[in-house]
Design an enzyme around this catalytic site. Structure first.
Site, PDB file in Angstrom:
ATOM      1  N   GLY A 156      -1.032  16.682 -31.898  1.00  0.00           N
ATOM      2  CA  GLY A 156      -2.248  17.477 -31.743  1.00  0.00           C
ATOM      3  C   GLY A 156      -2.159  18.484 -30.613  1.00  0.00           C
ATOM      4  N   CYS A 157      -0.976  18.626 -30.020  1.00  0.00           N
ATOM      5  CA  CYS A 157      -0.807  19.615 -28.962  1.00  0.00           C
ATOM      6  C   CYS A 157      -0.142  20.859 -29.556  1.00  0.00           C
ATOM      7  CB  CYS A 157       0.083  19.068 -27.848  1.00  0.00           C
ATOM      8  SG  CYS A 157      -0.662  17.717 -26.946  1.00  0.00           S
ATOM      9  N   GLN A 158      -0.651  22.038 -29.177  1.00  0.00           N
ATOM     10  CA  GLN A 158       0.018  23.281 -29.586  1.00  0.00           C
ATOM     11  C   GLN A 158       1.380  23.362 -28.911  1.00  0.00           C
ATOM     12  OE1 GLN A 158      -1.061  27.514 -29.333  1.00  0.00           O
ATOM     13  NE2 GLN A 158      -2.997  26.997 -30.314  1.00  0.00           N
ATOM     14  N   SER A 159       1.437  22.802 -27.692  1.00  0.00           N
ATOM     15  CA  SER A 159       2.720  22.725 -26.998  1.00  0.00           C
ATOM     16  C   SER A 159       3.187  21.272 -27.033  1.00  0.00           C
ATOM     17  CB  SER A 159       2.555  23.210 -25.561  1.00  0.00           C
ATOM     18  OG  SER A 159       1.404  22.629 -24.985  1.00  0.00           O
TER      19      SER A 159
ATOM     20  N   GLY B 218      -5.477  21.435 -28.109  1.00  0.00           N
ATOM     21  CA  GLY B 218      -4.215  21.219 -27.407  1.00  0.00           C
ATOM     22  C   GLY B 218      -3.981  19.776 -27.053  1.00  0.00           C
TER      23      GLY B 218
END
Lengths: 412, 147
Positions: B50-53, B126
């Site tokens: 669920g993190c963009q990074s 993010g």
């Protein structure tokens, strides 16, 4: 020439048509550069929506009362306005959908299921939005068709020689984006269509990004299908258009049942309505459809060529200014681009860039922009994207540049 | 220091900054101070979804004769994603070295209170919530083991 065009639009005056722009975000005046995702709506469009609900909300086509007549007339007037906007030959060729994605799915599910068969080849391009990839993958899975992909060069342009190599008598469908949402590249869709027609393939053009920037003429393009979204045309969300050539639409089965798509229903058999109603099941998005006409009129009032010239001016300016930042690399340097500028900053994650710009009141988009295969092509996880609309200014571009300098100062 | 004492300390530190950007700078600087996680620990299993990074979190239980079992966290993000790294750093500062049951039951009130509201909403996709959930899940898992 450039200056003559500039004087035709008073951007400060235009900005007053967009009440949302007059606000502070995080203590600074809002800079809205996320127009490729959706652009803002002028007061005239907002008034068209409320005007319908306050004045003549009624279900259309079947009511015999005054309000229903008025709503139906406005709804159908919108269809004529879209017909004119696209230069479609017949009003019946304009189908109202929920948006570009919905339009593409309609074609894949209706035309694709009826006419494509195992072994047939469908060509898309590397720069497609997921919504012009997934419906075709679903169809390929169901029907055993083969998906082929036109590659792009380092500048972010389609490699047409490779496209020609992909084409054969097995090619039955080509679906290609007119303007890339991630790169701003304007594709030579007329050439793409002509070459596809030469092998007998049918072509859909995804015009989501093109529609507010370019002059559209589906007859001149000879597009078989053209899909677009109203919310990228200064119009409301949740409403889109599928243009299709009459003979194609006539030959296609409806893909949703109920409502206006019916001519007669018995338990033994249902007969379907004519186009466009065959494809407009259920109560449509009446207010939003009506407001589209207002949006098109608003754009026509400004002059699409003036809008395009202003956006191009901003793109040139932004490209120059951003190129001066150390460690900034623009992704997508096609010769023919519209107002989208996508970039990466060395050593800085695009998400962090977006957050820190937001804290300075600057709205951009970050990530893969629903074009993951394209990001893979460029070997990156995502970009920061600034995209322009008619109400944006060079001062705002300067704010972006200053904002990015601040990002670099904080992160590096 | 208890979890809540650490939270109060962080709230006080953030109160020194009026500007959102200064708060973000502080988070970035915290991230820079976070010891890097060995690459061998940056596994899919430790990755927070669920993190963009890319962000990883791992935990280790250490027994202390005096105070009983304590859970120690390690976290990192991909090199360029410094805000995420800073947020992991903040969570580690609050939760690391605490008893598993305290971690499982922690009320992380410092997050809305430090006035990073806008930063948090920007990062809602993010995966900050996922980071917290993962750390609490470690707390729950080790509570069962130590009870």
């Amino acid at each position: 020439m450039q200056s003559a065009i500039e004087t035709t639009l008073d951007i400060q005056q235009i900005r007053r048509d967009f009440p949302i722009l007059d606000q502070q975000v995080n203590g600074r005046p809002l800079v809205y550069f996320d127009n490729a995702a959706t652009n803002q709506k002028p007061t005239a469009v907002i008034n068209a929506l409320t005007g319908y609900y306050e004045g003549y909300n009624a279900n259309i086509h079947r009511g015999i009362h005054y309000l229903a007549e008025k709503a139906t007339a406005a709804f159908e007037a919108s269809r004529r306005a879209v017909q004119e906007f696209l230069n479609a030959k017949h009003w019946q060729e304009i189908i109202f959908t929920h948006g570009t994605t919905d339009s593409i799915n309609l074609v894949a599910q209706s035309y694709g299921r009826r006419f494509l068969k195992e072994g047939d080849e469908i060509i898309i391009s590397t720069m497609e939005h997921h919504s012009n990839i997934v419906p075709w993958q679903m169809l390929c899975e169901e029907k055993g068709c083969i998906l082929k992909v036109i590659p792009v060069n380092d500048a972010g342009e389609l490699i047409l020689e490779e496209y020609e190599k992909l084409l054969s008598e097995r090619t039955k469908f080509v679906s290609c984006v007119h303007v890339s949402n991630s790169l701003g590249t304007v594709n030579p869709v007329k050439t793409i269509i002509d070459k596809a027609h030469a092998v007998g393939a049918v072509v859909l053009i995804d015009g989501a990004q093109a529609s507010s920037h370019l002059d559209l003429d589906v007859q001149a393009l000879d597009a078989d299908f053209y899909a677009l979204s109203a919310h990228k045309l200064y119009g409301p969300t949740g409403m889109g258009v599928l243009y299709g050539k009459k003979e194609l639409l006539d030959s296609m089965p409806p893909y949703r049942g109920g409502g206006e798509m019916i001519k007669e229903v018995t338990f033994a058999k249902t007969t379907y309505n004519e186009i466009p109603y065959k494809f407009e099941a259920g109560t449509p998005n009446i207010a939003d459809v009506i407001a589209v006409k207002t949006a098109l009129e608003y754009m026509a009032g400004l002059g699409k060529e003036n809008i395009a010239a202003h956006e191009n001016d901003l793109l040139q300016y932004a490209t120059e200014q951003l190129s001066e930042l150390d460690g900034l690399r623009i992704i997508g340097q096609a010769k023919h681009k519209i107002g989208v500028i996508s970039f990466v900053l060395d050593g800085i994650h695009h998400q962090d860039t977006g957050v820190i710009l937001d804290q300075q009141g600057i709205a951009v988009r970050t990530g893969h922009h629903c074009t993951q295969p394209l990001m893979q092509r460029f070997g990156i996880a995502g970009t920061t994207r600034a995209s322009f609309a008619v109400y944006n200014t060079k001062d705002e571009v300067d704010r972006l540049v200053q904002g990015l300098r601040r990002v670099q100062k904080m992160m590096l | 220091m208890t979890i809540n004492e650490k939270q109060d300390e962080i709230i006080e530190e953030f109160d020194l900054f009026e500007d959102q950007l200064d708060k973000t700078q502080y988070i970035i600087d915290l991230g820079k101070k976070l010891p890097p996680m060995p690459d061998s620990k940056k596994t899919d299993e430790n990755r927070i979804m669920g993190c963009q990074s890319k962000v990883w979190v791992d935990a280790e239980l250490k027994d202390d004769d005096q105070t009983g079992a304590r859970l120690y966290f390690y976290g990192d993000s991909e090199q360029t994603a410094q805000i995420s790294k800073g947020l992991v750093g903040l969570l580690i500062r609050v939760l690391s070295g605490e008893k598993p049951e305290d971690i499982a039951n922690a009320d992380l009130y410092f997050i809305p209170r430090v006035g990073m509201g806008n930063l948090i909403t920007s990062l809602r996709a993010g995966g900050l919530a996922s980071m917290i959930e993962r750390m609490k899940a470690f707390g729950r898992a080790y509570t069962e083991k130590t009870v």
